[in-house]
Design an enzyme around this catalytic site. Sequence first.
Site, short mmCIF file in Angstrom:
data_model
loop_
_atom_site.label_atom_id
_atom_site.label_comp_id
_atom_site.label_asym_id
_atom_site.label_seq_id
_atom_site.Cartn_x
_atom_site.Cartn_y
_atom_site.Cartn_z
N GLU A 20 -2.32 0.40 7.76
CA GLU A 20 -1.43 -0.67 7.28
C GLU A 20 -0.21 -0.11 6.55
O GLU A 20 0.92 -0.59 6.74
CB GLU A 20 -2.20 -1.62 6.35
N HIS A 46 2.96 -7.09 4.38
CA HIS A 46 1.59 -6.59 4.62
C HIS A 46 1.16 -6.83 6.07
O HIS A 46 1.82 -7.56 6.81
CB HIS A 46 0.60 -7.30 3.68
N GLU A 84 1.98 -11.56 6.03
CA GLU A 84 0.88 -10.85 6.70
C GLU A 84 1.19 -10.88 8.19
O GLU A 84 0.97 -11.88 8.87
CB GLU A 84 -0.46 -11.54 6.41
N HIS A 103 0.83 -1.22 0.00
CA HIS A 103 0.00 0.00 0.00
C HIS A 103 0.86 1.27 0.00
O HIS A 103 2.01 1.22 -0.41
CB HIS A 103 -1.01 -0.06 1.15
ZN LIG Z 1 -2.15 -5.34 2.53
#
Ligand SMILES: [Zn+2]
Length: 265
Positions: A24, A79, A143, A10
Amino acid sequence: MVKIYIDPGHGGTDSGALGNGLKEKDVTLAIATRVRNMLVNEYSNATVRMSRTGDQTVSLTQRTTDANAWGAAFYMSIHINAGGGNGYEDYIHSNLSDSSTTAQVRNTIHAEISKLIEMPNRGKKKADFHVLRETNMQAMLTENGFIDFASNAAKMKSSDWLDKVARGHVNGLEKAIGLKKNSTPPPSGSTLYRVVTGSFSTRNNADQRVAELKAKGFDSFIDIFTQSGVTYYRVITGSFKDKANADEQVNDLKKAGFDAFIIVV
Ligand SMILES: [Zn+2]
């Protein structure tokens, strides 16, 4: 050099997941920047390029095109999760078999991150994500906890935790893709001071010196070494960790009529 592409998820107008006062895009950049700094500062054969180094908007296509054009050997996308879970998981592309090189590399990195992340392990997964599908090199996506799960989010606010997660990524990359640590100086205490009482071009002369030393109470041995194609027989009367002890031995030898000097090995 091993080219490693680090992709903080992002950025810019795309905040990614939100929760507990966190975005995030900020957490992924904080981890990715730490990973880059560790790789660049601590490894002699790692070179790093990032998809963004600040809060820029970068499309998924721009990221994978950039990594492919650079010729990266490995693509690491970082992420933060959301949606009501708790813990760590990571992804490789759905088409890859469990025996593929990428799967083996992922296994190693997964293990190293799991050791340090202080969260439940949700396992090794596969998905058809753009960054895993459109990259020409080995690629994985991590993640690192759930931004909407309070105890995970609390960790994301800790600089110590960000360091640990980055360290997990780096330790995994080191083991999985053959990164080499910068060479470190030998630990102190490994230096030896050797007392030499004569260096001879023939073995007979060295043997004679050993006998003379023995007669005056000094134990010695012959060390053979070659310099510029010439062999020398060096008579050694002691190896010391402390230079003071070697100096004392030299003095004792001089009092007994032998020339002596110290070499450092
Ligand atoms: Zn993400």
